[in-house]
Design an enzyme around this catalytic site. Structure first.
Site, short mmCIF file in Angstrom:
data_model
loop_
_atom_site.label_atom_id
_atom_site.label_comp_id
_atom_site.label_asym_id
_atom_site.label_seq_id
_atom_site.Cartn_x
_atom_site.Cartn_y
_atom_site.Cartn_z
CB SER A 70 -0.90 -0.05 1.25
OG SER A 70 -1.11 1.24 1.76
N1 LIG Z 1 -5.94 8.90 2.45
C1 LIG Z 1 -5.63 7.68 3.15
C2 LIG Z 1 -5.90 6.51 2.24
C3 LIG Z 1 -5.79 5.21 2.98
C4 LIG Z 1 -6.34 4.08 2.14
O1 LIG Z 1 -7.18 4.26 1.25
N2 LIG Z 1 -5.87 2.88 2.44
C5 LIG Z 1 -6.38 1.73 1.76
C6 LIG Z 1 -5.25 0.77 1.47
S1 LIG Z 1 -4.08 1.49 0.37
C7 LIG Z 1 -7.38 1.04 2.69
O2 LIG Z 1 -7.15 0.96 3.87
N3 LIG Z 1 -8.49 0.56 2.14
C8 LIG Z 1 -9.48 -0.12 2.89
C9 LIG Z 1 -10.57 0.78 3.36
O3 LIG Z 1 -10.43 2.02 3.28
O4 LIG Z 1 -11.59 0.24 3.82
C10 LIG Z 1 -4.16 7.69 3.60
O5 LIG Z 1 -3.34 8.31 2.91
O6 LIG Z 1 -3.84 7.09 4.63
#
Ligand SMILES: N[C@@H](CCC(=O)N[C@@H](CS)C(=O)NCC(=O)O)C(=O)O
Length: 212
Positions: free
Chosen positions: A9
């Site tokens: 990620s």
């Molecule tokens: N804007 C957030 C984005 C975080 C994000 O979208 N993470 C994804 C993985 S890359 C995630 O956790 N997806 C699962 C969800 O949001 O339920 C950051 O920069 O931390």
């Protein structure tokens, strides 16, 4: 400090890079999103937004990677060089962090995520928006070594996590020489391997899902 993450990620990789820059040891806890581990009640108790990276520092839970980067430098940095306190210098760092989140990374997601996760066809207009975003970064980097000042800052860490993801999906940087040069500089950041390892894992996992 517990860091809930996945190596592939991009936002998690920026936090790992920041940990390296500050000499911090995270207690790494992988969270398998595909298996829905982030939606389990025990994780929702920590982060109701159920996203990674999530950091827990002595009971204090944080998410949003760029906010985590700022917190880590303010709390654990020996000085403010990675996140300067001077308002004008900090403005340039924040400007690039917001650009990374709202434009550069967002446009990658807008192009690839529908194809990867909803079997949608490629949208060439969305690809042009990705190119435009890299073009903006290229202009910003004219005559500069780093993205937001004379030295490495958390803006570089966030941006390189994104740009290396573009690279993993074979984005052609030849038309963006300032980005290409800056990217090579970033690859020499101590501990950069942690980012590359994650990109490789991301590409290995999701590359085969891309239609030709
Ligand atoms: N804007 C957030 C984005 C975080 C994000 O979208 N993470 C994804 C993985 S890359 C995630 O956790 N997806 C699962 C969800 O949001 O339920 C950051 O920069 O931390």
């Amino acid at each position: 400090m517990d860091l809930y993450y996945l190596p592939g990620s991009a936002p998690c990789r920026s936090v790992l890079l920041c940990g390296k820059a500050l000499g911090l040891d995270f207690n790494l806890k992988t969270l398998d999103l595909m298996a829905g581990e982030h939606l389990k009640p025990e994780f929702l108790k920590i982060n109701y937004q159920h996203c990674i990276p999530t950091l827990v520092d002595n009971g204090f839970a944080l998410w949003e990677s760029r906010a985590i980067l700022a917190y880590l430098v303010e709390k654990y940095g020996k000085d403010d060089s990675l996140y300067p306190k001077d308002p004008q210098k900090r403005y340039f760092v924040n400007q690039k962090l917001y650009f990374d989140m709202g434009t550069l990374y967002q446009r990658f997601a807008d192009y690839y995520y529908p194809v990867l996760f909803a079997k949608a066809p490629y949208n060439p207009e969305a690809y042009k928006k990705m190119e435009e975003a890299v073009g903006f970064l290229n202009t910003a980097l004219e005559g500069k070594t780093y993205a937001a000042g004379d030295n490495l800052t958390i803006a570089d860490l966030a941006l390189v996590a994104t740009i290396s993801t573009y690279d993993g999906f074979k984005f052609d940087f030849s038309k963006y020489p300032n980005v290409a040069k800056w990217y090579e500089t970033c690859k020499k950041i101590p501990g950069y391997e942690v980012n590359q390892k994650g990109v490789d894992e991301f590409v290995e996992k999701f590359g085969p899902l891309l239609p030709k």
